[in-house]
Design a protein around this motif. Sequence first.
Motif, short mmCIF file in Angstrom:
data_model
loop_
_atom_site.label_atom_id
_atom_site.label_comp_id
_atom_site.label_asym_id
_atom_site.label_seq_id
_atom_site.Cartn_x
_atom_site.Cartn_y
_atom_site.Cartn_z
N VAL A 167 0.88 -1.19 0.00
CA VAL A 167 0.00 0.00 0.00
C VAL A 167 0.91 1.22 0.00
O VAL A 167 2.09 1.12 0.31
CB VAL A 167 -0.94 0.06 1.23
CG1 VAL A 167 -1.88 -1.14 1.27
CG2 VAL A 167 -0.15 0.17 2.53
N VAL A 204 -1.86 8.17 -8.40
CA VAL A 204 -3.24 8.23 -7.94
C VAL A 204 -3.96 6.95 -8.34
O VAL A 204 -4.04 6.62 -9.52
CB VAL A 204 -3.99 9.45 -8.55
CG1 VAL A 204 -5.42 9.51 -8.04
CG2 VAL A 204 -3.25 10.74 -8.23
N PRO A 205 -4.47 6.20 -7.35
CA PRO A 205 -5.18 4.97 -7.68
C PRO A 205 -6.42 5.27 -8.53
O PRO A 205 -7.11 6.27 -8.30
CB PRO A 205 -5.59 4.41 -6.31
CG PRO A 205 -4.77 5.13 -5.31
CD PRO A 205 -4.43 6.46 -5.90
N GLY A 206 -6.67 4.43 -9.50
CA GLY A 206 -7.82 4.65 -10.37
C GLY A 206 -7.49 5.53 -11.56
O GLY A 206 -8.20 5.54 -12.54
N ARG A 247 -2.76 4.17 -11.64
CA ARG A 247 -2.54 2.76 -11.33
C ARG A 247 -3.80 2.20 -10.67
O ARG A 247 -4.69 2.97 -10.31
CB ARG A 247 -1.36 2.60 -10.37
CG ARG A 247 -1.60 3.29 -9.02
CD ARG A 247 -0.50 3.01 -8.04
NE ARG A 247 -0.65 3.74 -6.79
CZ ARG A 247 -1.27 3.29 -5.72
NH1 ARG A 247 -1.86 2.11 -5.73
NH2 ARG A 247 -1.35 4.02 -4.63
N ALA A 288 -5.87 0.63 -7.58
CA ALA A 288 -5.79 0.71 -6.13
C ALA A 288 -5.49 -0.67 -5.57
O ALA A 288 -5.91 -1.68 -6.13
CB ALA A 288 -7.10 1.23 -5.55
N ALA A 289 -4.74 -0.72 -4.48
CA ALA A 289 -4.56 -1.99 -3.77
C ALA A 289 -5.83 -2.23 -2.95
O ALA A 289 -6.22 -1.40 -2.15
CB ALA A 289 -3.34 -1.91 -2.86
N HIS A 290 -6.49 -3.34 -3.20
CA HIS A 290 -7.66 -3.71 -2.41
C HIS A 290 -7.35 -5.06 -1.76
O HIS A 290 -7.60 -6.11 -2.34
CB HIS A 290 -8.92 -3.81 -3.29
CG HIS A 290 -9.44 -2.48 -3.72
ND1 HIS A 290 -9.82 -2.21 -5.02
CD2 HIS A 290 -9.63 -1.32 -3.04
CE1 HIS A 290 -10.24 -0.96 -5.11
NE2 HIS A 290 -10.13 -0.40 -3.92
#
Lengths: 367, 249
Positions: free
Chosen positions: A206, A211-213, A216, A218-220
Motif C-alpha cells: 500500500v 493516484v489509484p484509479g 494505477r 488501487a490496492a484492495h
Amino acid sequence: MNGEKPIEGERKVFMTGNEVVAWGALAAGAEIMYGYPITPQNEIMHYWARLGPKFGKRFLQTEDELSAGFTTIGGVLTGKRAFTATAGPGNVLMQEPLSMAEAMRIPTVVVIQQRGGPSTATVIYSQQEVTLTCFGGNGEGLRVVYATASHQELFDYTIKAFNTAWRYRFPAFILGDGYQAKMRESLVIYDPAARGIEMISPEPLVGKTGVPGTDREAAHLRNAFSVEEELLHALGDDIEEYERVAPEIIEYDAFNTTEADLLVVAHGVVFRSVAMAVRELVNQGERVGYFRPITLRPFPGTQLREAAQGAEQLLVVESAYGQLNKLVLENLYGSNVPVRTLFRPGVGITPEEVNEECRALLAGKEA
Amino acid sequence: MEILPKMPKSWNPASKPHKFCPGCGHGLVLKALGQAIDELGIQDRLVFGCDIGCSLLAWDFFNVDTVQTHHGRTTPVMVGIKRARPELVTVAYMGDGGGYAIGSQHLVNAATRNDIITCILVNNTNYAMTGGQMAPTTIPGQKTETTPYGRDVAEAGYPMLGPEMVATISHEGAYVARGSVAKFRQLKGYLKKALENQMAGRGFSFIEALSTCPTNWRTNAEQTWAFVEETMPKYFPLGELKFPGGKEE
C-alpha cells in the motif's frame, strides 16, 4: 549516523542471543520493530530500542501482542522490513495477526524465544511452541520456521528470515528459546554484503506512487471472502506455491546416517546435546547418527525418510511432550522403523542424558 | 433527463452500487469521507483500513489503497503503517463492536500514545453483520438478538460513550467529534477536519458517526430516520469534543 552501516565487514563478538537478534535485524536492514514485553525475548527490544536510533531505525512499544503483530503487518505493508518478537502466551496472541499475514502473504518476520508452557508456566526455556509456531492460527501453516541451535545461527537466520519472507511472501519465524535468548556465546557478526549475501528489496503493498484509479490500480487487500469457491481459489494458489517453493526453503543437517543403527532426531538447542552425544558415541565405535530439521516448516520429510532408511530404530529427543515427534511420525508414515522418544517438556536435556538413552537403546533395552 | 448525484472522485465506480443493505448509513459516512478526500486531494496518499463486521464491505469501496483487517484490529494496522511511513494519511474505519469492545485496548492506547491517525467509528447500536446482537452502544431498553427483552442496564450495563472517553484520555492536538448521517454536512466537516488534523501532524483524530441499521432494527424508513435523528442523540450528543484546529460552526 543515519545511512551508516551498523556492521562494517565482520566482527567477532561475545553476546546474549537476544542481543544477537537485534544485531541480526540491524544487519539485515530492518527498519522498524514493534513489540510488547514478555520474557525471555525482552532484550531484543531493549537492544533494538538502544541501537536503532543510531541508524535511523524506529521502535514502537505496543499495548499487547495482538497490536505488536498487527502493527508489524502495517509496517510490512508499507514496504519496510518490519519485525516483532515474542514468547509463550504472547505467541498465542500473535497467532491472530499471523494468520492474517499468512492469508494475505504479508512477509512478516517474527522471533519466538520459547518459554515453558502451558499457560504462564516458566520464563526460562522449552520447545513447546513448535506446534503453535508451525501451525498456529485458523490456517494451514503456510509459513517458514527456522529452528536455530546457536548464536551464530540466530544471527545468520535472522538475516535469512527477512530474505525468505520477502522472496516467497510467506511469514518467516526464528524459533529460538530462553537458553539461546539469555546465554552468552561467541559468534561473528557481519555485514551481509561482505559475505556476498544480497538482501531482497522490500516493496510497498500500500502507499505506492500515483493516484489509484488514474495512474494505477488501487490496492484492495482482503482476507474475507463471500463464497467458498472464492476462498478455495485463493488458498489453493497459496498452497500450490508453498508446495512448489518448499524444496528451495527446506534446510536440515545430518550425520553418519548411512552407518547408523540408531538415528537420533532433534531440533533447536537440544540438537546440540544430541550432536555432542552422537559424535562421542561414534568416536567410541557405536553405530549412531543424527538428523536435525533446521526448517520445521516446511519439514524436510523426504530427507528424514532417506536418513531413516538404514536405521533399526529412531530416537526423538525434545523439550516437549512430542511436538517434534508428531512432525517426525507424520513424515515417516508408511515406514516401519520403531520410534523411541526422550521427552522432557520445558526442561533442558544434557548430552549425558542423550548418551545414556542411546546406549540403552543400542544395548536392546528400552530406557 | 435523469441526473444522478455525482459520486466522489475517490470512489471506486466498479464496486457500485455498494454492498450495504438498503437504508444502511455506511454509504453516507463513506460518501462524506469520499468528498473530504477529494477536497483535500489526498487520494494518492491515503491508506484506508476497514474492520470486520459490516465495515469490511468497504474493502473495495474507494479507489484508494485499502486493507481489510481483523475484528477490532484496524487501528493497530493503521498505527503500524503510519509509524513506518508518516507521510501517508491513514484511516481506520470500524464499527462500534470493533472499536469499543474487542478492539477497545487499541483505541485507548492509540489515543494515549497520540498516534497521528484518523479513526472513524460507525455507531449503529448493534452488531449488524452477525445478525443484530447487543453492542457496547445498544441503548437502554433496546431489543437485540441477545437482549430480546430490551437492554437491561442492571444486567448489561450502559451504552459506551466513545468520543467522551477518547476526549478525556487524549492529549493536546487530538481532534474528537461525534457526527451523524442525519446531519450530513456537519459529519463531512468533522471528517475533513479529522483528516486535516492528521495531515498537520497535530495528533490523534477520532470521529464517531451515528448511523442507521434498518435491517436489524427492523424499522421502516420513517422509524429508521426517527431513531437516528431523534432517539440516538439523546444518548450520544452530537458535536466536537476536542478541536485543536478550531471549532466547527
